[in-house]
Structures are given as C-alpha cells and as structure tokens.
Enzyme design. Structure first.
Site, PDB file in Angstrom:
ATOM      1  N   GLY A  16      40.492  43.980  31.391  1.00 28.11           N
ATOM      2  CA  GLY A  16      39.515  43.594  30.369  1.00 28.11           C
ATOM      3  C   GLY A  16      39.577  42.128  29.975  1.00 28.11           C
ATOM      4  O   GLY A  16      38.830  41.689  29.118  1.00 28.11           O
ATOM      5  N   GLN A  17      40.470  41.391  30.605  1.00 31.44           N
ATOM      6  CA  GLN A  17      40.578  39.962  30.261  1.00 31.44           C
ATOM      7  C   GLN A  17      39.256  39.264  30.511  1.00 31.44           C
ATOM      8  O   GLN A  17      38.538  39.617  31.437  1.00 31.44           O
ATOM      9  CB  GLN A  17      41.666  39.304  31.120  1.00 31.44           C
ATOM     10  CG  GLN A  17      42.928  38.956  30.366  1.00 31.44           C
ATOM     11  CD  GLN A  17      43.750  40.173  30.068  1.00 31.44           C
ATOM     12  OE1 GLN A  17      43.616  41.167  30.743  1.00 31.44           O
ATOM     13  NE2 GLN A  17      44.584  40.102  29.063  1.00 31.44           N
ATOM     14  N   LYS A  18      38.971  38.285  29.705  1.00 31.41           N
ATOM     15  CA  LYS A  18      37.687  37.601  29.770  1.00 31.41           C
ATOM     16  C   LYS A  18      37.383  37.105  31.190  1.00 31.41           C
ATOM     17  O   LYS A  18      36.267  37.233  31.676  1.00 31.41           O
ATOM     18  CB  LYS A  18      37.692  36.422  28.804  1.00 31.41           C
ATOM     19  CG  LYS A  18      36.325  36.154  28.248  1.00 31.41           C
ATOM     20  CD  LYS A  18      36.388  35.187  27.114  1.00 31.41           C
ATOM     21  CE  LYS A  18      35.040  35.123  26.439  1.00 31.41           C
ATOM     22  NZ  LYS A  18      35.078  34.422  25.190  1.00 31.41           N
ATOM     23  N   ALA A  19      38.384  36.594  31.850  1.00 28.16           N
ATOM     24  CA  ALA A  19      38.177  36.027  33.182  1.00 28.16           C
ATOM     25  C   ALA A  19      37.795  37.098  34.195  1.00 28.16           C
ATOM     26  O   ALA A  19      37.134  36.816  35.188  1.00 28.16           O
ATOM     27  CB  ALA A  19      39.449  35.311  33.630  1.00 28.16           C
ATOM     28  N   ILE A  20      38.196  38.334  33.955  1.00 28.11           N
ATOM     29  CA  ILE A  20      37.931  39.405  34.924  1.00 28.11           C
ATOM     30  C   ILE A  20      36.578  40.068  34.679  1.00 28.11           C
ATOM     31  O   ILE A  20      35.971  40.606  35.595  1.00 28.11           O
ATOM     32  CB  ILE A  20      39.049  40.486  34.872  1.00 28.11           C
ATOM     33  CG1 ILE A  20      40.420  39.832  35.012  1.00 28.11           C
ATOM     34  CG2 ILE A  20      38.876  41.516  35.981  1.00 28.11           C
ATOM     35  CD1 ILE A  20      41.570  40.791  34.836  1.00 28.11           C
TER      36      ILE A  20
END
Lengths: 177, 287
Positions: free
Chosen positions: A69-73
């Site tokens: 769920g990280q922003k980059a993903i």
C-alpha cells in the site's frame, strides 16, 4: 476479450475465487492474509511488492493477492485488476483522519472499468482499538453510501486477535456464488 | 378479461411493451432491524436456495423479475451501527418494505419507534409501506391485531404520518415452504406495486427531484471531503516539518549543553596541557 484472457478464464475452475486485497500502507492487509493462512503475524514488514496465497475454504480455492500500500507502489495496483471476483479493501478503522483520505484513493479505484460491478468487502481493521468508528461512519468516510451499482459489505475485524476475518471471507464466498 | 388501454383489444404487443417499460425502474428499499430476514427475502426473490445469508453490514442490490415486471430491490444492513446509512436510499425508493420478526417481542418494540422515525422523513412522504411480519413459521399463531397495535399503526395514521391505504401489515415467512417461495410474499408485493401505480406520476416526480437533489449533495460532500483531506495533508506535512525542526532544536540544545561540557573538558585538558606546557614555556623562556 483477448484470446489470452479467454484462455485464462477457461483455465480457471468454478471453484476458484480470485480475491484482491488493497488498502493504504499500514492498514493490515498482510496481517489479515497471514491470519487467513494461520501464519504468525508478530513480525510483518511493509510489503514492497506483493504476496499471493491460496487458501482452501468450504471447498473453494481462494487466490488472494495482497499488494503493498505504499504510495510508490499504488500506481501498480491496476496491473492486478483483471478477473478479480471480490475486491477486499482494508482500512485502519481506528484512524479517523485517514479514513477520508483512504476514501479518496478508494473512489478512484472504483471508477476503474476492470473493477466495475465487482463486490467490495471493506475490512474495518484494528477494531480492537478503542477509537474504532461505527460502520455507518466508515461507510460515509469511504463514500460507500453513494454506491448503487455493486454490493458492498463492511466487516469489522482485528488482524491482531483474528476476530471477524472468517466472517468476512464467508461473505465473500457466498457473494461470489 | 383485461383490455388494453391503447386500442381496446385483449392483448396487444404495443401495450405489453409500454407496460413493461412503465414497470421498469421501480425501486423498493427493504429495511428493518438486523436478523429479521431482509436478505433471505432478497434470495427468495432471486429464486435461489440460500437459507442463511451472513448478516448484512452494507448494501446489496438485485433487479428481479416479478409478474413480468422488473423490480430493483435495495437491501441494507439493520444492525444499530449501520442503520445510519438507510436515509441515503430514501430518495430513490418508490416504496418501503419493512421487516419485523414476529417471534421476537423486543424486535417489535424497537421496530415501533424506528417505523415512526423513518416515516416522518420528508423523502418518504406519501410513499407506500409494506410491513412484512416475518417468521410466522416460528410462532404458533400470528395475532394480526395484536401486532398491529404493538406497532402503533393506528396512531401513525391518526397523526397523519401515513394513511390507511398507504400502510399494510402482512404476515409471511422468508424461508422456503416446500422448496417454494411463500405465496404471501407475492401477495404483499402485489399490494405494494398497486399502491405505487395508484400514485405513479406523483411518486415518479418525487423520486426524480429528490434523487437529483441527493446526487448534488453527494457531490458536495465529496468535494468537502477532498478539501478536508487536502487540509489534513497540509497539516500533516506542516507537523512533519515542525517535528523535524523540533528535533533539530532538541539536538541543537543538547549540542549546546554538550559544548560547555566539551569545552570544560577542553579547558580541563588545556589546563592539564597548560600545566604540562607550563614548564616547557618556562623552559624556553630562560633561553
């Protein structure tokens, strides 16, 4: 429909369900997945890619995809939308402020063509914490109350003690029938 | 014998088509306390065999065929913490299907209050309501008037909250009876559709206007949310900056505290050195 996706559909048996787990970072997707597979949840690091688990339940084969769920993903989520039977959206229901924030991410998700009409199960995680919100407020925060073209269900749960997770999956299986 | 309205013949395709079209778009909302059989009813209308659905904590919709008509049913959860969402579906509904569990006294008492509250909602004004006294299979004998009085329907009518021909209490069982749907469900629904058709143009207009208004409200809400989220984000970014500054400040102050310590040490060492140096300094001086 392309030939490849047609073949893919033919290959899948009726008893197979594809479940996609999405949600912001630190919502508890991986913890819930590990709970489902009866694995230890004491040491979980932020998911930097994805986990896939196959869980057998009531004669069904559930293929669960858990994507970080990280922003980059998040931009890569869309690569996994194809042939999803149930969308599971995990939220941290103890965090009042972040529910509306996750709601905006969630609503862009629902606009995706590939997810049109796919039933949504919202796992309201971290219900063991005292600040957890009631279901109707979560529905409002996520804008669920404006949905008319698909089924949705909020399942209060706690990955920490395992409450509610089985019930949520039962709903998913019954809805898929 | 049924004569058609357009040309007076017994059956005409044009009429049938227009009748079908006319019935399309009807929406009924099923509400009631949790565990009264709303979702089981939905499964009966879908003609499947599900007897024990999981408790609903959300929203389900199905468009079903009923007596050659297409009806859209909205099924929502009835648990106390989810009831707050009901009001969002009033605008679109043509009528209400309200469920009570007649085998549960507590449910009837609670339903009485809930019934009054929902019927007072402006968006449901003059729309028909069918109350399914469900689970009659669980009790020995269903006392119609007793339940009618317990729900205080008479007083709802005398207060003008609803009217005699807009409200009906009807017994049923949402379980399968000899593998079939309880025919009382069909009779109840037919009553509801007839009532809707009596006031068709009024209800259609009201639904249209209220839905438009509601959709505008949804959009506004969404925009406000977006704004709030932007503000949270700014606030959080600001907090992060503040926190960093705070940390820096803390580390600076600790440095400040350390500096005198070090300088003391240095002075000590200097003094020590100076002590050492002293004789050296003295040494060359005689040179």
């Amino acid at each position: 429909m392309g030939l490849l996706s047609l073949l893919r559909k033919l290959k899948r048996s009726d008893k197979e369900v594809r479940i996609l787990f999405l949600g912001l970072d630190n919502a508890g997707k991986t913890s819930i997945l590990k709970r489902l597979a009866d694995e230890d949840i004491s040491e979980i690091r932020p998911t930097q890619g994805f986990n896939i688990k196959t869980v057998q339940k009531d004669g069904f084969k559930m293929n669960v995809w858990d994507i970080g769920g990280q922003k980059a993903i998040r931009p890569y989520w869309r690569n996994y939308f194809e042939s999803t039977d149930i969308l599971v959206y995990v939220i941290d229901s103890s965090d009042r402020i972040r529910i509306e924030e996750t709601g905006i991410e969630f609503n862009t998700l629902l606009e995706e063509n590939k997810l049109a009409g796919v039933p949504v199960l919202v796992f309201a995680n971290k219900q063991d914490l005292p600040t957890a919100l009631p279901a109707s407020e979560i529905a409002f925060g996520l804008n669920l109350h404006a949905i008319r073209d698909r089924q949705w269900q909020i399942q209060a749960c706690s990955a920490k003690n395992g409450d509610g997770i089985q019930e949520g999956m039962e709903w998913a299986l019954k809805t898929n029938k | 014998m049924v004569y058609c309205k357009c040309c007076g013949c017994i059956t005409c395709f044009r009429c049938f088509e227009s009748d079908k079209k006319k019935s399309d778009g009807i929406v009924f909302l099923t509400i009631g306390i949790n565990n009264t059989g709303k979702t089981t009813f939905l499964h009966r209308m879908m003609n499947d065999k599900v007897e024990e659905p999981t408790p609903t904590w959300g929203f389900t919709t199905e468009t079903v065929k009923f007596k050659k008509r297409n009806i859209t049913l909205y099924d929502v959860g009835g648990s106390p913490s989810i009831r707050g969402i009901w009001v969002n579906y009033y605008a679109e509904t043509y009528g209400i299907i309200f469920f009570i569990d007649v085998s549960d006294e507590e449910c009837i008492t609670q339903s009485k209050e809930i019934l009054e509250t929902i019927l007072k909602d402006e968006k449901l004004k003059d729309k028909p309501i069918l109350i399914f006294a469900n689970k009659v299979d669980k009790i020995e004998k269903f006392e119609y008037m007793e339940t009618y009085n317990k729900l205080n329907i008479e007083s709802l009518i005398s207060q003008g909250i609803t009217s005699v021909n807009k409200i009906l209490l009807y017994p049923c069982s949402s379980l399968l009876i000899n593998k079939e749907r309880d025919p009382r469900i069909d009779s109840g629904l037919e009553w509801l559709i007839t009532r809707v058709n009596d006031d068709r143009s009024y209800i259609e207009n009201k639904v249209k206007n209220d839905t438009k208004k509601q959709n505008r409200e949804f959009i506004l809400e969404q925009e406000e949310k977006q704004k709030r989220v932007e503000e949270y984000k700014k606030l959080r970014a600001q907090q992060e900056v503040d926190q960093k500054q705070q940390e820096q400040l803390v580390s600076n102050t600790t440095n400040n505290e350390e500096i005198p310590l070090i300088s003391k040490d240095k002075s000590k060492s200097r003094s020590v050195r100076s002590v050492k140096v002293y004789p050296e300094e003295i040494l060359p001086s005689p040179e």
